[in-house]
Design an enzyme around this catalytic site. Structure first.
Site, PDB file in Angstrom:
ATOM      1  N   CYS A  79       0.835  -1.198   0.000  1.00 11.00           N
ATOM      2  CA  CYS A  79       0.000   0.000   0.000  1.00 11.00           C
ATOM      3  C   CYS A  79       0.874   1.253   0.000  1.00 11.00           C
ATOM      4  O   CYS A  79       1.619   1.482  -0.949  1.00 11.00           O
ATOM      5  CB  CYS A  79      -0.990  -0.026   1.167  1.00 11.00           C
ATOM      6  SG  CYS A  79      -2.305   1.210   0.995  1.00 11.00           S
ATOM      7  N   HIS A 180      -3.840  -4.531  -0.157  1.00 10.45           N
ATOM      8  CA  HIS A 180      -3.479  -5.110   1.137  1.00 10.45           C
ATOM      9  C   HIS A 180      -3.616  -6.636   1.064  1.00 10.45           C
ATOM     10  O   HIS A 180      -4.710  -7.168   1.240  1.00 10.45           O
ATOM     11  CB  HIS A 180      -4.410  -4.583   2.234  1.00 10.45           C
ATOM     12  CG  HIS A 180      -4.147  -3.164   2.609  1.00 10.45           C
ATOM     13  ND1 HIS A 180      -3.182  -2.791   3.510  1.00 10.45           N
ATOM     14  CD2 HIS A 180      -4.731  -2.010   2.178  1.00 10.45           C
ATOM     15  CE1 HIS A 180      -3.180  -1.476   3.639  1.00 10.45           C
ATOM     16  NE2 HIS A 180      -4.101  -0.984   2.840  1.00 10.45           N
ATOM     17  N   GLU A 182      -2.777  -8.739   3.267  1.00 15.29           N
ATOM     18  CA  GLU A 182      -3.172  -9.244   4.582  1.00 15.29           C
ATOM     19  C   GLU A 182      -4.671  -9.103   4.825  1.00 15.29           C
ATOM     20  O   GLU A 182      -5.200  -9.661   5.794  1.00 15.29           O
ATOM     21  CB  GLU A 182      -2.374  -8.526   5.685  1.00 15.29           C
ATOM     22  CG  GLU A 182      -2.816  -7.123   6.021  1.00 15.29           C
ATOM     23  CD  GLU A 182      -2.332  -6.058   5.040  1.00 15.29           C
ATOM     24  OE1 GLU A 182      -2.623  -4.869   5.279  1.00 15.29           O
ATOM     25  OE2 GLU A 182      -1.661  -6.403   4.032  1.00 15.29           O
TER      26      GLU A 182
END
Length: 200
Positions: A79, A180, A182
């Site tokens: 990001c 992202h 995650e």
């Protein structure tokens, strides 16, 4: 033996979710601003959420700018971390790390395309990258951003807002994702595992 992982503490709210995602994959990671820990790690991750100027100031205060520029092991920007790898950002007209050529631009605001771009977007590969091994082309990843790198020879995958932008870039041992991983379900976890386990 699992590779050692250093997460550069550049500030930002996504660090806890990133640590948790790595833990679920069976990797221990150190959140650090210690130059020696970063240099000695097998893998380095540069995350970030927020403003580029604040993050760059944090890196300067920690004396990490030149450390990051000279890393030889695989490095993953996430990001804002991806934007910090660029030459500069239009956001507050800040100079960045200069590892990936290009200037980060603000996304265009048009009807039907609000900024920030927030949500799930398809990612399409345009060059070979081990990051996307085992991930179907056109898979969806989770984005939250108002700025992005334009397409260039360093673009490995694209996404679209009001026109295409770089979703993944790479140069040498540095790769980066605007989204992202995650927070991107199974495909995001696979991308992180690819970065951590694939010989670069």
């Amino acid at each position: 033996m699992a590779p050692s992982v250093a997460i550069i503490d550049s500030g930002g709210a996504n660090i806890a979710s990133l640590l948790f995602a790595l833990e679920r994959l069976g990797f221990d990671a150190s959140l650090t601003t210690d130059a020696d820990v970063i240099r000695d790690a097998d893998r380095v991750i540069l995350p970030g959420v927020g403003a580029a100027a604040d993050a760059m100031q944090r890196l300067r205060d920690s004396r990490l700018v030149d450390v990051i520029r000279t890393l030889q092991q695989p490095v993953l920007g996430i990001c804002l971390g991806m934007q910090l790898l660029a030459e500069a950002s239009e956001e507050e007209d800040v100079d960045c790390l200069g590892i990936i050529p290009g200037v980060v631009r603000r996304l265009a605001v048009t009807d039907g395309f609000p900024v920030p771009n927030m949500g799930w977007c398809q990612v399409t590969r345009v060059a070979d990258t081990p990051l996307l091994d085992g991930i179907e082309d056109g898979s969806y990843f989770y984005f939250v951003h108002s700025y992005a790198l334009p397409l260039s020879e360093f673009t490995l995958a694209t996404a679209d807002h009001d026109g295409p932008f770089s979703a993944i870039v790479g140069r040498g041992n540095f790769v980066a994702a605007q989204f992202h991983p995650e927070r991107s379900s199974d495909d995001g976890a696979r991308l992180l595992r690819n970065f951590l386990e694939t010989r670069q």
